[in-house]
Design a protein around this motif. Structure first.
Motif, PDB file in Angstrom:
ATOM      1  N   GLY A 188      26.417 -40.399 -53.902  1.00 46.34           N
ATOM      2  CA  GLY A 188      27.802 -39.985 -54.090  1.00 46.34           C
ATOM      3  C   GLY A 188      28.384 -40.716 -55.279  1.00 46.34           C
ATOM      4  N   PRO A 191      33.100 -45.590 -55.774  1.00 46.65           N
ATOM      5  CA  PRO A 191      34.337 -45.538 -54.971  1.00 46.65           C
ATOM      6  C   PRO A 191      35.598 -45.273 -55.776  1.00 46.65           C
ATOM      7  CG  PRO A 191      32.961 -47.384 -54.288  1.00 46.65           C
ATOM      8  CD  PRO A 191      32.329 -46.821 -55.519  1.00 46.65           C
ATOM      9  N   ARG A 194      36.075 -41.492 -56.361  1.00 49.18           N
ATOM     10  CA  ARG A 194      35.703 -40.596 -55.266  1.00 49.18           C
ATOM     11  C   ARG A 194      36.697 -39.457 -55.080  1.00 49.18           C
ATOM     12  NH1 ARG A 194      33.497 -44.248 -50.882  1.00 49.18           N
ATOM     13  NH2 ARG A 194      31.857 -44.439 -52.462  1.00 49.18           N
TER      14      ARG A 194
END
Length: 381
Positions: A188, A191, A194
């Motif tokens: 992914g 942070p 995101r």
């Protein structure tokens, strides 16, 4: 098939010539036609430095870097080399003019301003020059953008208010210098970015459209068995080979597929869309007058790396010779005035009054050499 109009070797040779030439007189370069710093025009728009006469310029020493900030010329990512820095000044002037026959009340201006990135140092010289009675503040969204907010309770009829900022910008050429064969897809995004990668499409990426999905799956099959670097390079090469450069308003990634043309925005949007559909984290980088994509891969130690690519113009993949100021990175930003997500943080203003005031934001690049680099137009055989 596309063919760049300016080779990397020729451009680097030009850089060496500039470095050995005597320093020229400072000149002011205004931004290209799109106010949010995303036109592909390579015109320098240079004017004589006398354009700044009559405007006070605060020449105090640049503010020191904040603790923990990037050291100039030292990459926080050992896999990315920062080379051949260039330093210049950027003046930003935001101005609101009330109509001749009506006052403007509760004026609020929001606009992007430069911030530090691994490949960019942005230092505010002195303090913001703000109209008396107005307030100025800045907000930094880590890993995405910085914005200024200028507010003034009242501008009398026929008068104006504004803010002037002067930055020292240092940009470095980037080059990814680590082995690429072991790079893998991340689980992914980092942070801090995101919220750029939510389920809803970013404006203009159109990742759910069957034509974009179909093209991505076709290229995945074509590059089956290859590593992540080669898969991403396949998306990059298809975009360069099949989309002809044509400047214009933003029309989205789908337009680039259907019409086989577009400018840097369409081409970057298409590349980013295909990357994301294939599990590769990717985003747009917005500089003065242009944008280009970068993608994110992991090395064998699990460390993430943002890697640049140029989809229009010079065939740079894993490297970037770009010196214009970076204003933001991403493809999905919230506009508080329109109350919707937009492709980039806009220069925007709201005010109360019978007639809407005139609002302008001017960027003046003060440099002793051309920082625009080569043309970004592709030609087709």
């Amino acid at each position: 098939m596309t063919k760049p109009t300016f080779t990397l070797a020729a451009f680097l040779a030009a850089l060496l010539c500039l470095a050995s030439a005597p320093r020229a007189k400072e000149r002011a370069s205004s931004p290209a036609k799109k106010s949010a710093a995303h036109d592909d025009s390579n015109a320098a728009n240079a004017g004589d430095s006398s354009a700044d006469e009559g405007k006070e310029v605060d020449d105090k020493p640049a503010r020191p870097a904040k603790p923990g900030a990037i050291k100039p010329g030292v990459s926080p990512d050992p896999a990315v080399q920062l080379l051949e820095p260039r330093t210049y000044r950027l003046k930003i002037v935001a101005k609101v003019e009330a109509p001749e026959d009506a006052e403007s009340r509760n004026v609020v201006v929001v606009a992007p301003v430069p911030m530090d990135w691994p490949e960019q140092r942005a230092r505010l010289i002195g303090s913001p020059k703000v109209t008396p009675g107005a307030k100025y503040s800045e907000t930094v969204k880590r890993g995405q953008c910085a914005t200024m907010k200028f507010t003034v309770p009242l501008i009398p009829a026929g008068e104006s208010a504004g803010v002037e900022l002067l930055y020292e910008i240092t940009r470095w050429r980037m080059e990814f210098a680590s082995p690429t064969e072991d790079l893998t897809l991340p689980h992914g995004p980092p942070p801090e970015v995101r919220d750029q990668f939510v389920k809803n499409d970013a404006p203009g990426l159109e990742m759910k459209h069957p034509k974009i999905v179909g093209l991505t799956r076709e290229l995945e099959k074509e590059h089956a068995g290859e590593n992540a670097w080669e898969r991403v390079k396949g998306f990059w090469q298809w975009t360069r080979d099949n989309v002809e450069f044509k400047n214009g308003d933003f029309r989205g990634a789908l337009f680039a597929i259907e019409h086989h043309c577009g400018d840097c925005e369409e081409m970057s949007a298409l590349f980013v869309s295909m990357c994301r559909l294939s599990g590769v984290v990717a985003r747009s980088v917005w500089v003065e007058g242009h944008n280009y994509p970068e993608f994110y891969l992991l090395d064998s130690q699990g460390r993430g790396h943002w890697i640049p690519a140029q989809v229009v113009g010079p065939p740079w993949f894993g490297e970037m010779t770009e010196y214009r100021p970076i204003f933001q990175k991403g493809d999905r930003f919230y506009d508080p005035f329109q109350r919707q997500y937009v492709r980039y943080t806009p220069q925007t203003m709201k005010a109360d009054g019978k007639v809407k005031p005139k609002f302008t934001v001017e960027h003046l690049i003060l440099a002793d050499s051309d920082i625009n680099g080569p043309t970004y137009e592709n030609s087709r055989e």
